[in-house]
Enzyme design. Structure first.
Site, short mmCIF file in Angstrom:
data_model
loop_
_atom_site.label_atom_id
_atom_site.label_comp_id
_atom_site.label_asym_id
_atom_site.label_seq_id
_atom_site.Cartn_x
_atom_site.Cartn_y
_atom_site.Cartn_z
N LYS A 10 0.81 -1.21 0.00
CA LYS A 10 0.00 0.00 0.00
C LYS A 10 0.85 1.27 0.00
O LYS A 10 2.07 1.21 0.19
CB LYS A 10 -0.92 -0.01 1.22
N TYR A 53 -12.62 -2.42 -3.64
CA TYR A 53 -13.28 -2.38 -2.33
C TYR A 53 -14.79 -2.27 -2.47
O TYR A 53 -15.45 -1.62 -1.67
CB TYR A 53 -12.74 -1.21 -1.51
N PHE A 55 -16.68 4.58 6.36
CA PHE A 55 -15.23 4.75 6.31
C PHE A 55 -14.65 4.71 4.91
O PHE A 55 -13.45 4.95 4.70
CB PHE A 55 -14.53 3.68 7.17
N ARG A 61 -1.49 -14.22 4.63
CA ARG A 61 -2.28 -13.51 5.63
C ARG A 61 -1.71 -13.71 7.04
O ARG A 61 -1.70 -12.78 7.84
CB ARG A 61 -3.75 -13.89 5.54
N ASN A 111 -1.79 -0.04 7.24
CA ASN A 111 -1.26 -1.32 7.70
C ASN A 111 -0.37 -2.00 6.65
O ASN A 111 -0.19 -3.20 6.67
CB ASN A 111 -2.39 -2.24 8.16
N HIS A 159 -2.09 -5.26 1.62
CA HIS A 159 -3.37 -5.93 1.42
C HIS A 159 -3.07 -7.31 0.83
O HIS A 159 -2.18 -7.45 -0.01
CB HIS A 159 -4.25 -5.17 0.42
N GLU A 165 -9.62 -10.22 -7.58
CA GLU A 165 -8.65 -9.14 -7.42
C GLU A 165 -7.50 -9.24 -8.42
O GLU A 165 -7.04 -8.22 -8.94
CB GLU A 165 -8.13 -9.11 -5.99
#
Length: 152
Positions: free
Chosen positions: A9, A49, A57, A85, A112, A115, A126
């Protein structure tokens, strides 16, 4: 074998942690079969998303993910979706265990660093958003025989 999407990210790119994160995937024996730096557009963010677009948000999420380039990667490996993950740790860097990527480098829920697809269906969807079929470089690494048994 599975394939998953991983995005480094904007915070990962801006903090110059790309090499550190990539080296962890390589050290684990995972195969990066496609990689590119891109600027995510608002349109792509909405597709990626889609399940969050109507949530309160989402505006902040879109602003963040479109704020700077990201590195998109397709990664192959045994149980790679689960493995990646687990390597990332909990979504919030404040809750992620030490030794995980987020636990070692993040102190935020949104910023964070990485992704990763959360399941096979998500990975397939994706990956199509970020890569065309001709962009995958499937190859046999000579290191594979030193990373897992031939019957795995």
């Amino acid at each position: 074998m599975q394939r998953t999407l991983v995005l480094l990210k904007p915070d990962c790119v801006q903090r110059r942690l790309m090499g550190e994160v990539i080296s962890r995937f390589e050290a684990k024996g995972l195969e990066i079969v496609a990689m590119k730096m891109i600027q995510i557009t608002p349109e792509l963010a909405k597709q990626h998303y889609a399940e969050h677009v109507e949530k309160p948000f989402y505006g902040g999420l879109e602003a963040f993910i479109t704020s700077a380039p990201v590195i998109a990667m397709a990664i192959d490996g045994l149980e790679v979706i689960r493995v990646v993950r687990e390597m990332l740790g909990a979504t919030s860097g404040l809750k992620a265990a030490a030794g995980t990527i987020r636990g070692d480098f993040s102190s935020s829920r949104q910023m964070n660093l990485v992704h990763a697809s959360d399941g096979e269906e998500a990975a397939a969807r994706e990956l199509k958003l970020y890569f065309g079929d001709s962009e995958f470089c499937d190859f046999n690494s000579p290191m594979t025989s030193f990373m897992r048994a031939s019957d795995e």
